[in-house]
Design a protein around this motif. Sequence first.
Motif, short mmCIF file in Angstrom:
data_model
loop_
_atom_site.label_atom_id
_atom_site.label_comp_id
_atom_site.label_asym_id
_atom_site.label_seq_id
_atom_site.Cartn_x
_atom_site.Cartn_y
_atom_site.Cartn_z
N GLU A 74 0.83 -1.21 0.00
CA GLU A 74 0.00 0.00 0.00
C GLU A 74 0.86 1.26 0.00
O GLU A 74 0.54 2.24 -0.67
CB GLU A 74 -0.95 0.01 1.20
CG GLU A 74 -2.12 -0.94 1.04
CD GLU A 74 -2.99 -0.56 -0.15
OE1 GLU A 74 -3.51 0.56 -0.19
OE2 GLU A 74 -3.13 -1.40 -1.07
N LYS A 79 1.50 15.41 0.40
CA LYS A 79 0.54 14.44 -0.15
C LYS A 79 0.96 13.02 0.25
O LYS A 79 0.12 12.20 0.65
CB LYS A 79 0.49 14.59 -1.67
CG LYS A 79 -0.37 13.57 -2.37
CD LYS A 79 -1.80 13.99 -2.40
CE LYS A 79 -2.60 13.10 -3.33
NZ LYS A 79 -3.96 12.95 -2.85
N ASP A 82 0.36 12.48 4.11
CA ASP A 82 -1.07 12.50 4.43
C ASP A 82 -1.76 11.24 3.91
O ASP A 82 -2.58 10.65 4.61
CB ASP A 82 -1.74 13.74 3.85
CG ASP A 82 -1.40 15.02 4.62
OD1 ASP A 82 -0.79 14.93 5.70
OD2 ASP A 82 -1.75 16.11 4.12
N ASP A 83 -1.44 10.84 2.68
CA ASP A 83 -2.08 9.64 2.12
C ASP A 83 -1.61 8.38 2.83
O ASP A 83 -2.40 7.46 3.05
CB ASP A 83 -1.84 9.55 0.62
CG ASP A 83 -2.66 10.58 -0.15
OD1 ASP A 83 -3.44 11.34 0.47
OD2 ASP A 83 -2.51 10.63 -1.39
N ILE A 120 0.73 4.16 -2.97
CA ILE A 120 0.59 5.60 -2.70
C ILE A 120 1.78 6.36 -3.26
O ILE A 120 1.62 7.43 -3.86
CB ILE A 120 0.41 5.83 -1.19
CG1 ILE A 120 -0.96 5.30 -0.75
CG2 ILE A 120 0.57 7.31 -0.83
CD1 ILE A 120 -1.12 5.13 0.73
N HIS A 164 -3.59 8.09 6.04
CA HIS A 164 -5.01 7.76 5.89
C HIS A 164 -5.28 6.42 5.22
O HIS A 164 -6.36 5.87 5.38
CB HIS A 164 -5.71 8.88 5.11
CG HIS A 164 -5.78 10.15 5.88
ND1 HIS A 164 -5.03 11.26 5.54
CD2 HIS A 164 -6.48 10.48 6.98
CE1 HIS A 164 -5.28 12.21 6.43
NE2 HIS A 164 -6.15 11.77 7.30
N GLU A 165 -4.33 5.88 4.47
CA GLU A 165 -4.63 4.71 3.65
C GLU A 165 -3.85 3.44 3.97
O GLU A 165 -4.29 2.35 3.61
CB GLU A 165 -4.43 5.05 2.17
CG GLU A 165 -5.37 6.16 1.70
CD GLU A 165 -5.16 6.52 0.24
OE1 GLU A 165 -4.86 5.62 -0.57
OE2 GLU A 165 -5.31 7.71 -0.10
N GLU A 188 1.57 12.21 -9.97
CA GLU A 188 0.90 13.51 -9.84
C GLU A 188 1.85 14.70 -9.83
O GLU A 188 1.45 15.81 -10.17
CB GLU A 188 0.07 13.49 -8.54
CG GLU A 188 -0.95 14.57 -8.43
CD GLU A 188 -1.84 14.36 -7.21
OE1 GLU A 188 -2.18 15.37 -6.57
OE2 GLU A 188 -2.20 13.20 -6.91
N LYS A 208 1.34 6.80 -6.90
CA LYS A 208 0.31 7.81 -7.17
C LYS A 208 0.89 9.23 -7.03
O LYS A 208 0.66 10.09 -7.89
CB LYS A 208 -0.86 7.61 -6.21
CG LYS A 208 -2.08 8.44 -6.51
CD LYS A 208 -3.25 8.02 -5.65
CE LYS A 208 -3.24 8.77 -4.34
NZ LYS A 208 -4.40 8.56 -3.51
N VAL A 209 1.67 9.46 -5.99
CA VAL A 209 2.30 10.76 -5.80
C VAL A 209 3.29 11.04 -6.93
O VAL A 209 3.32 12.15 -7.48
CB VAL A 209 2.98 10.84 -4.42
CG1 VAL A 209 3.86 12.08 -4.30
CG2 VAL A 209 1.93 10.81 -3.30
#
Length: 153
Positions: A74, A125, A128-129, A78, A132-133, A85, A81-82
């Motif tokens: 996980e 980001k 924080d992600d 993430i 939370h994830e 982005e 994903k960062v």
Amino acid sequence: MASTHDHPGEQAAQDPIKLIAIRDTALSVDEVLRAVGDDAAGGTALFVGTVRNHDGGADVEQLGYSCHPSAEDEMRRIAEKVAAEYPVRALAAVHRVGDLGVGDLAVVVAVSCPHRGEAFEACRKLIDDLKHEVPIWKHQRFADGTEEWVGAC
């Protein structure tokens, strides 16, 4: 004449994820900083999460982190994903599990980008992600003998 944004150093690196790990040993800020070193990066943002001596008005004596077996995967998801982005040159994230005392490092993340603003945004980001994830849980033990489990990073 080409614009400065056409320079390869202004773009995301091909493989920017340099270090993703969950460890039961002490974390190293130096290791994470070395992992994100990149000659094309003009900005590197670092976040260090430490065990504090209080939470919710209660004195914390000790805490322990545990995680689901999928937690590292996980973290990588993430991170990917960062990196997709932002123009990430290099990214690293490590989290500690096991028993930690006040002042111990619980999580260290860093992101290098061509410019400081992008580095700050991407690092924020990322942490924080992760918080939370990623399935990581914190077991806090308080000075008054009480304890609690909370989802955490």
